[in-house]
Design a protein around this motif. Structure first.
Motif, PDB file in Angstrom:
ATOM      1  N   ILE A   8     132.263 187.637  29.657  1.00 16.79           N
ATOM      2  CA  ILE A   8     133.277 187.210  29.154  1.00 16.79           C
ATOM      3  C   ILE A   8     133.076 186.329  27.769  1.00 16.79           C
ATOM      4  O   ILE A   8     132.218 185.508  27.837  1.00 16.79           O
ATOM      5  N   ALA A   9     133.631 186.808  26.809  1.00 16.24           N
ATOM      6  CA  ALA A   9     133.425 185.983  25.480  1.00 16.24           C
ATOM      7  C   ALA A   9     133.975 184.700  25.575  1.00 16.24           C
ATOM      8  O   ALA A   9     135.024 184.292  26.060  1.00 16.24           O
ATOM      9  N   THR A  10     133.151 183.657  25.244  1.00 15.35           N
ATOM     10  CA  THR A  10     133.550 182.334  25.034  1.00 15.35           C
ATOM     11  C   THR A  10     134.354 182.097  23.891  1.00 15.35           C
ATOM     12  O   THR A  10     135.189 181.160  23.825  1.00 15.35           O
ATOM     13  N   ALA A  34     129.296 185.413  23.567  1.00 14.76           N
ATOM     14  CA  ALA A  34     129.517 185.322  25.160  1.00 14.76           C
ATOM     15  C   ALA A  34     128.167 184.209  25.555  1.00 14.76           C
ATOM     16  O   ALA A  34     127.530 183.880  25.013  1.00 14.76           O
ATOM     17  N   ALA A  35     128.900 183.464  26.432  1.00 12.38           N
ATOM     18  CA  ALA A  35     127.950 182.725  27.059  1.00 12.38           C
ATOM     19  C   ALA A  35     126.658 183.296  27.925  1.00 12.38           C
ATOM     20  O   ALA A  35     126.512 184.410  28.118  1.00 12.38           O
ATOM     21  N   ALA A 178     114.417 175.356  21.670  1.00 16.97           N
ATOM     22  CA  ALA A 178     115.269 174.532  22.119  1.00 16.97           C
ATOM     23  C   ALA A 178     116.657 175.260  21.965  1.00 16.97           C
ATOM     24  O   ALA A 178     117.335 175.539  23.145  1.00 16.97           O
ATOM     25  N   MET A 179     116.755 176.446  21.134  1.00 13.55           N
ATOM     26  CA  MET A 179     117.998 177.314  21.091  1.00 13.55           C
ATOM     27  C   MET A 179     117.902 178.190  22.362  1.00 13.55           C
ATOM     28  O   MET A 179     118.806 178.386  22.965  1.00 13.55           O
ATOM     29  N   ARG A 180     116.690 178.488  22.674  1.00 19.66           N
ATOM     30  CA  ARG A 180     116.596 179.636  23.884  1.00 19.66           C
ATOM     31  C   ARG A 180     116.876 178.923  24.983  1.00 19.66           C
ATOM     32  O   ARG A 180     117.377 179.416  25.946  1.00 19.66           O
ATOM     33  N   ALA A 181     116.259 177.467  24.972  1.00 12.24           N
ATOM     34  CA  ALA A 181     116.504 176.711  26.087  1.00 12.24           C
ATOM     35  C   ALA A 181     118.246 176.782  26.637  1.00 12.24           C
ATOM     36  O   ALA A 181     118.396 176.655  27.972  1.00 12.24           O
ATOM     37  N   GLU A 182     118.805 176.445  25.403  1.00 12.92           N
ATOM     38  CA  GLU A 182     120.257 176.061  25.681  1.00 12.92           C
ATOM     39  C   GLU A 182     120.778 177.547  25.955  1.00 12.92           C
ATOM     40  O   GLU A 182     121.993 177.439  27.096  1.00 12.92           O
ATOM     41  N   ARG A 185     120.476 178.059  29.685  1.00 17.26           N
ATOM     42  CA  ARG A 185     121.417 177.174  30.856  1.00 17.26           C
ATOM     43  C   ARG A 185     122.897 177.761  30.735  1.00 17.26           C
ATOM     44  O   ARG A 185     123.727 177.236  31.350  1.00 17.26           O
ATOM     45  N   GLY A 186     123.098 178.886  29.889  1.00 12.45           N
ATOM     46  CA  GLY A 186     124.525 179.417  29.839  1.00 12.45           C
ATOM     47  C   GLY A 186     125.293 179.007  28.689  1.00 12.45           C
ATOM     48  O   GLY A 186     126.437 179.597  28.801  1.00 12.45           O
TER      49      GLY A 186
END
Length: 220
Positions: A8-10, A34-35, A178-182, A185-186
């Motif tokens: 589902i799109a955020t 999306a998340a 850092a972007m990929r880690a965020e 985590r969703g």
């Protein structure tokens, strides 16, 4: 037709139009993010990429169309050139601004917010520089500081404008990690970029053409 996503799109835009002095910057743009996905907005200079990002951030109101934000919080990470180097702020000061999104501007940080600031400094390898003046940092250090500010917000949506442009390899790699880690985590991460490495790392790539028209797009 909107970007296809696996969940589902955020954030969702439908038929968004933005004009500057009568000149179209965005025309009938549909966009979803999306998340748990990194969506990269690509395209030539002047196509409206940063305008689209600012619509998502809520700093620009479209002339027409709808903007739906399902995330409870957003963090906008501008290019370092958007911050005056003459401001008398330390690295720690700049990163702390991100935590104000959790507790309110100029308020004393609670324990969780202080931990968020310290963790963001550590993740971007800035702990040793936290008392340094922001204006004397290298370009890569400044951009890492701005990303740390965004991470300290612990937002559900992370918006980044050209985060790796003209940076040294080490800073660019740290920002990418850092972007990929965020995302892992969703977080729904949306990034404007010309950088082939960032585009290659995307889960979804969208492209804007001159005049702010969305071209066909899909998964990277």
């Amino acid at each position: 037709m909107p970007v296809e996503t696996s969940s589902i799109a955020t954030v969702s835009l439908r038929g968004v139009c933005v004009d500057y002095a009568g000149t179209p910057a965005l025309r009938d743009v549909d966009f979803d993010a999306a998340a748990g996905e990194l969506t990269v907005i690509a395209g030539p200079n002047g196509a409206g990429k940063s305008t689209l990002l600012e619509v998502l951030a809520g700093t620009i109101t479209p002339r027409a169309g709808s903007v739906e934000i399902r995330a409870s919080s957003r963090a906008f990470v501008p290019q370092r050139t958007a911050i005056s180097p003459t401001l008398p702020l330390t690295v720690h000061d700049v990163v702390t601004v991100g935590a104000w999104g959790r507790v309110g501007a100029w308020r004393r940080l609670d324990h969780a917010s202080r931990e968020a600031v310290d963790a963001a400094l550590e993740r971007l390898d800035l702990t040793a520089l936290k008392r340094a003046a922001f204006g004397v940092l290298s370009g890569g250090q400044q951009q890492r500081t701005l990303l740390a500010q965004g991470l300290a917000r612990r937002a559900e949506t992370l918006l980044l404008d050209e985060p790796t442009t003209a940076l040294d390899l080490d800073s660019a790699e740290r920002i990418m990690c850092a972007m990929r880690a965020e995302v892992d985590r969703g977080v729904a991460a949306v990034c404007v970029s010309h950088d082939p490495a960032v585009i290659d790392a995307a889960d979804v790539v969208v492209r804007l053409e001159p005049g702010g028209v969305m071209s066909p797009r899909g998964r990277a």
